[in-house]
Design a protein around this motif. Structure first.
Motif, PDB file in Angstrom:
ATOM      1  N   VAL A  38       0.848  -1.193   0.000  1.00 13.46           N
ATOM      2  CA  VAL A  38       0.000   0.000   0.000  1.00 13.46           C
ATOM      3  C   VAL A  38       0.887   1.246   0.000  1.00 13.46           C
ATOM      4  O   VAL A  38       1.149   1.852   1.035  1.00 13.46           O
ATOM      5  N   ASP A  39       1.339   1.614  -1.200  1.00 15.90           N
ATOM      6  CA  ASP A  39       2.349   2.668  -1.329  1.00 15.90           C
ATOM      7  C   ASP A  39       1.709   4.017  -1.628  1.00 15.90           C
ATOM      8  O   ASP A  39       1.884   4.581  -2.712  1.00 15.90           O
ATOM      9  N   VAL A  40       0.966   4.531  -0.650  1.00 11.42           N
ATOM     10  CA  VAL A  40       0.302   5.832  -0.798  1.00 11.42           C
ATOM     11  C   VAL A  40       0.801   6.764   0.310  1.00 11.42           C
ATOM     12  O   VAL A  40       1.331   6.308   1.320  1.00 11.42           O
ATOM     13  N   THR A  62       4.028  -2.346   3.959  1.00 11.82           N
ATOM     14  CA  THR A  62       3.993  -0.893   4.126  1.00 11.82           C
ATOM     15  C   THR A  62       5.356  -0.274   3.815  1.00 11.82           C
ATOM     16  O   THR A  62       6.394  -0.944   3.892  1.00 11.82           O
ATOM     17  N   HIS A  63       5.305   1.016   3.442  1.00 12.83           N
ATOM     18  CA  HIS A  63       6.499   1.877   3.430  1.00 12.83           C
ATOM     19  C   HIS A  63       6.079   3.068   4.291  1.00 12.83           C
ATOM     20  O   HIS A  63       5.700   4.119   3.768  1.00 12.83           O
ATOM     21  N   VAL A  64       6.137   2.953   5.605  1.00 17.59           N
ATOM     22  CA  VAL A  64       5.586   4.024   6.449  1.00 17.59           C
ATOM     23  C   VAL A  64       6.325   5.350   6.289  1.00 17.59           C
ATOM     24  O   VAL A  64       5.778   6.398   6.607  1.00 17.59           O
ATOM     25  N   GLU A  91       6.717  -4.294   7.194  1.00 16.81           N
ATOM     26  CA  GLU A  91       7.296  -3.001   6.835  1.00 16.81           C
ATOM     27  C   GLU A  91       8.517  -3.244   5.946  1.00 16.81           C
ATOM     28  O   GLU A  91       9.509  -3.834   6.366  1.00 16.81           O
ATOM     29  N   ASP A  92       8.403  -2.765   4.711  1.00 19.07           N
ATOM     30  CA  ASP A  92       9.419  -2.991   3.670  1.00 19.07           C
ATOM     31  C   ASP A  92      10.538  -1.957   3.842  1.00 19.07           C
ATOM     32  O   ASP A  92      10.744  -1.093   3.002  1.00 19.07           O
ATOM     33  N   ARG A  93      11.275  -2.060   4.950  1.00 22.37           N
ATOM     34  CA  ARG A  93      12.236  -1.020   5.325  1.00 22.37           C
ATOM     35  C   ARG A  93      13.565  -1.123   4.583  1.00 22.37           C
ATOM     36  O   ARG A  93      14.294  -0.160   4.478  1.00 22.37           O
ATOM     37  N   LYS A  94      13.893  -2.320   4.121  1.00 18.42           N
ATOM     38  CA  LYS A  94      15.166  -2.538   3.408  1.00 18.42           C
ATOM     39  C   LYS A  94      16.350  -1.936   4.155  1.00 18.42           C
ATOM     40  O   LYS A  94      17.094  -1.102   3.632  1.00 18.42           O
ATOM     41  N   PHE A  95      16.547  -2.395   5.372  1.00 25.36           N
ATOM     42  CA  PHE A  95      17.719  -1.962   6.149  1.00 25.36           C
ATOM     43  C   PHE A  95      18.987  -2.303   5.372  1.00 25.36           C
ATOM     44  O   PHE A  95      19.041  -3.318   4.667  1.00 25.36           O
ATOM     45  N   LEU A 147      15.725 -11.524   3.795  1.00 26.34           N
ATOM     46  CA  LEU A 147      16.868 -10.907   3.121  1.00 26.34           C
ATOM     47  C   LEU A 147      16.533 -10.718   1.649  1.00 26.34           C
ATOM     48  O   LEU A 147      15.879 -11.574   1.040  1.00 26.34           O
ATOM     49  N   LEU A 148      16.962  -9.600   1.084  1.00 26.80           N
ATOM     50  CA  LEU A 148      16.750  -9.366  -0.350  1.00 26.80           C
ATOM     51  C   LEU A 148      17.833 -10.110  -1.127  1.00 26.80           C
ATOM     52  O   LEU A 148      18.944  -9.618  -1.302  1.00 26.80           O
ATOM     53  N   ALA A 149      17.482 -11.312  -1.584  1.00 26.86           N
ATOM     54  CA  ALA A 149      18.433 -12.147  -2.327  1.00 26.86           C
ATOM     55  C   ALA A 149      18.419 -11.816  -3.811  1.00 26.86           C
ATOM     56  O   ALA A 149      19.414 -12.048  -4.505  1.00 26.86           O
ATOM     57  N   MET A 151      16.131  -8.992  -6.808  1.00 29.44           N
ATOM     58  CA  MET A 151      15.160  -7.913  -6.958  1.00 29.44           C
ATOM     59  C   MET A 151      14.425  -8.052  -8.289  1.00 29.44           C
ATOM     60  O   MET A 151      14.833  -8.816  -9.169  1.00 29.44           O
ATOM     61  N   SER A 152      13.338  -7.284  -8.405  1.00 29.20           N
ATOM     62  CA  SER A 152      12.483  -7.425  -9.591  1.00 29.20           C
ATOM     63  C   SER A 152      12.892  -6.497 -10.731  1.00 29.20           C
ATOM     64  O   SER A 152      12.384  -6.636 -11.840  1.00 29.20           O
ATOM     65  N   THR A 153      13.771  -5.563 -10.462  1.00 30.58           N
ATOM     66  CA  THR A 153      14.035  -4.488 -11.419  1.00 30.58           C
ATOM     67  C   THR A 153      15.119  -4.826 -12.441  1.00 30.58           C
ATOM     68  O   THR A 153      16.049  -5.572 -12.147  1.00 30.58           O
ATOM     69  N   PRO A 207       7.874  -9.585  -5.179  1.00 24.05           N
ATOM     70  CA  PRO A 207       7.261  -8.409  -5.794  1.00 24.05           C
ATOM     71  C   PRO A 207       7.465  -8.452  -7.315  1.00 24.05           C
ATOM     72  O   PRO A 207       8.120  -9.353  -7.838  1.00 24.05           O
ATOM     73  N   GLY A 208       6.921  -7.424  -7.981  1.00 26.87           N
ATOM     74  CA  GLY A 208       6.979  -7.436  -9.437  1.00 26.87           C
ATOM     75  C   GLY A 208       5.930  -8.389  -9.979  1.00 26.87           C
ATOM     76  O   GLY A 208       6.238  -9.262 -10.789  1.00 26.87           O
ATOM     77  N   VAL A 209       4.683  -8.235  -9.491  1.00 22.96           N
ATOM     78  CA  VAL A 209       3.583  -9.088  -9.934  1.00 22.96           C
ATOM     79  C   VAL A 209       2.482  -8.207 -10.504  1.00 22.96           C
ATOM     80  O   VAL A 209       2.032  -7.255  -9.857  1.00 22.96           O
ATOM     81  N   GLY A 219      11.988   0.819 -14.556  1.00 17.89           N
ATOM     82  CA  GLY A 219      12.714  -0.440 -14.416  1.00 17.89           C
ATOM     83  C   GLY A 219      11.972  -1.577 -13.743  1.00 17.89           C
ATOM     84  O   GLY A 219      12.482  -2.709 -13.685  1.00 17.89           O
ATOM     85  N   GLN A 220      10.785  -1.301 -13.211  1.00 15.21           N
ATOM     86  CA  GLN A 220      10.023  -2.403 -12.608  1.00 15.21           C
ATOM     87  C   GLN A 220       9.634  -3.405 -13.700  1.00 15.21           C
ATOM     88  O   GLN A 220       9.321  -3.007 -14.829  1.00 15.21           O
ATOM     89  N   GLN A 221       9.645  -4.692 -13.363  1.00  8.14           N
ATOM     90  CA  GLN A 221       9.252  -5.745 -14.309  1.00  8.14           C
ATOM     91  C   GLN A 221       8.208  -6.633 -13.645  1.00  8.14           C
ATOM     92  O   GLN A 221       8.393  -7.057 -12.502  1.00  8.14           O
ATOM     93  N   TYR A 222       7.115  -6.906 -14.342  1.00  2.39           N
ATOM     94  CA  TYR A 222       6.025  -7.709 -13.772  1.00  2.39           C
ATOM     95  C   TYR A 222       5.939  -9.091 -14.396  1.00  2.39           C
ATOM     96  O   TYR A 222       6.120  -9.267 -15.592  1.00  2.39           O
ATOM     97  N   ARG A 223       5.627 -10.057 -13.542  1.00  2.00           N
ATOM     98  CA  ARG A 223       5.260 -11.405 -13.980  1.00  2.00           C
ATOM     99  C   ARG A 223       3.880 -11.726 -13.395  1.00  2.00           C
ATOM    100  O   ARG A 223       3.418 -11.066 -12.470  1.00  2.00           O
ATOM    101  N   ILE A 238       3.427 -10.282  -4.114  1.00  2.00           N
ATOM    102  CA  ILE A 238       3.313  -8.919  -3.599  1.00  2.00           C
ATOM    103  C   ILE A 238       2.836  -8.019  -4.734  1.00  2.00           C
ATOM    104  O   ILE A 238       3.501  -7.917  -5.763  1.00  2.00           O
ATOM    105  N   VAL A 239       1.675  -7.412  -4.546  1.00  2.00           N
ATOM    106  CA  VAL A 239       1.082  -6.586  -5.600  1.00  2.00           C
ATOM    107  C   VAL A 239       0.787  -5.191  -5.056  1.00  2.00           C
ATOM    108  O   VAL A 239       0.133  -5.055  -4.023  1.00  2.00           O
ATOM    109  N   GLY A 240       1.277  -4.176  -5.743  1.00  2.00           N
ATOM    110  CA  GLY A 240       1.035  -2.798  -5.340  1.00  2.00           C
ATOM    111  C   GLY A 240       0.062  -2.105  -6.266  1.00  2.00           C
ATOM    112  O   GLY A 240      -1.158  -2.235  -6.126  1.00  2.00           O
ATOM    113  N   ARG A 241       0.599  -1.378  -7.275  1.00  3.44           N
ATOM    114  CA  ARG A 241      -0.247  -0.561  -8.137  1.00  3.44           C
ATOM    115  C   ARG A 241      -1.309  -1.349  -8.881  1.00  3.44           C
ATOM    116  O   ARG A 241      -2.369  -0.804  -9.196  1.00  3.44           O
TER     117      ARG A 241
END
Ligand code: BMP
Length: 273
Positions: A38-40, A62-64, A91-95, A147-149, A151-153, A207-209, A219-223, A238-241
């Motif tokens: 929910v990226d608003v 979330t991306h709070v 929370e998609d904080r990506k530390f 862990l982000l092993a 990415m979708s981009t 993500p990227g769905v 650069g986002q890519q969807y499957r 994971i679906v956003g827009r």
């Protein structure tokens, strides 16, 4: 059989981490492997969308830090919605910093992420200290880390030996690292000769769905859910827009139902072909 050929319920029994277990149980209970992102930027939109999609999701991402009118009441409302609709929070904080800093970013500041987010994520780029730092805060609270092993981009650098090193880092912290953000299963990747990894069951959240478009202009890519869950063996879409970006409340609900159904049909095709 490999973990992804078992049902979510069977896998829930084998997970000791409370967040991983709760996520798998929620997926099974709601017949939903859908996570909505929910990226608003406005609190009211954020809460309204979550109340609409809540019945169809296992997890809300979330991306709070993008919410302009953030305050602690937002977290109270989010927790109420999580109880009302029976979903977990990610929370998609990506530390991505040293252990000492990420422990502070996770526990403190304006957002106090560890106090409300069942799951969060981190880039493995700083090395194992990032996991140790986050675990020092998250483990006592029963939280889980991804862990982000991969990415979708387009053109992302999380490939090859980087991905394999991420998996090895996770294996060394199996109580807290519950899985990966990745584009396919990581079974056996990076294992040493003779290392017993057959029983491991890392959750793959992807993500990227999207069903209607192939990507965006950045650069986002969807499957499709079928490609992600059935062909690539991932566990959560994971679906956003594709969902919240659809305009009217009725349309948002309709898209949430549609992605839930597509994700679940793909899973059923995987476990009982
Ligand atoms: P959308 O479906 O609107 O493209 O949104 C995807 C979401 O997943 C965004 O919140 C983004 O931050 C996140 N994401 C991603 O798209 N690719 C990744 O590799 C990792 C992500 O966390």
């Amino acid at each position: 059989p490999s973990a992804h050929l078992q049902t979510y319920a069977q896998r829930a029994e084998k997970h000791a981490n409370p967040a991983a277990k709760a996520l798998l149980e929620t997926i099974e209970r709601k017949s939903s492997n859908l996570c909505v992102s929910v990226d608003v930027t406005k609190k009211a939109d954020f809460l309204r969308i979550i109340d609409i999609v809540g019945p169809y999701v296992c997890l809300v991402k979330t991306h709070v830090d993008i919410i302009e009118d953030f305050d602690s009441s937002l977290i109270d409302r989010l927790k109420e919605l999580s109880a009302k609709h029976d979903f977990l929070i990610f929370e998609d904080r990506k530390f991505a910093d040293i252990g000492n800093t990420v422990a502070l970013q996770y526990s403190s500041g304006v957002h106090k992420i560890a106090s409300w987010s069942h799951i969060t994520n981190a880039h493995p780029v700083p090395g194992p200290g990032i996991v140790t730092g986050l675990a020092s805060v998250g483990t006592p609270l029963g939280r889980g880390l991804l862990l982000l092993a991969e990415m979708s981009t387009k053109g992302n650098l999380a490939t090859g030996t980087y991905t394999a090193d991420a998996v090895r880092m996770a294996r060394a912290h199996r109580d807290f690292v519950i899985g990966f953000i990745a584009m396919h299963r990581m079974d056996g990747i990076g294992a040493q000769a003779g290392e017993a990894v057959e029983d491991e069951d890392f959750l793959i959240l992807t993500p990227g769905v999207g069903l209607d478009v192939k990507g965006d202009s950045m650069g986002q890519q969807y499957r499709t859910p079928r490609e992600v869950v059935l062909e690539s063996g991932c566990d959560v879409i994971i679906v956003g827009r594709g969902i919240y970006g659809k305009g009217s409340d009725a349309e948002v609900r309709e898209q949430a139902e549609r992605y839930r159904r597509e994700g679940w049909v793909a899973y059923e095709g995987r476990v009982s072909p």
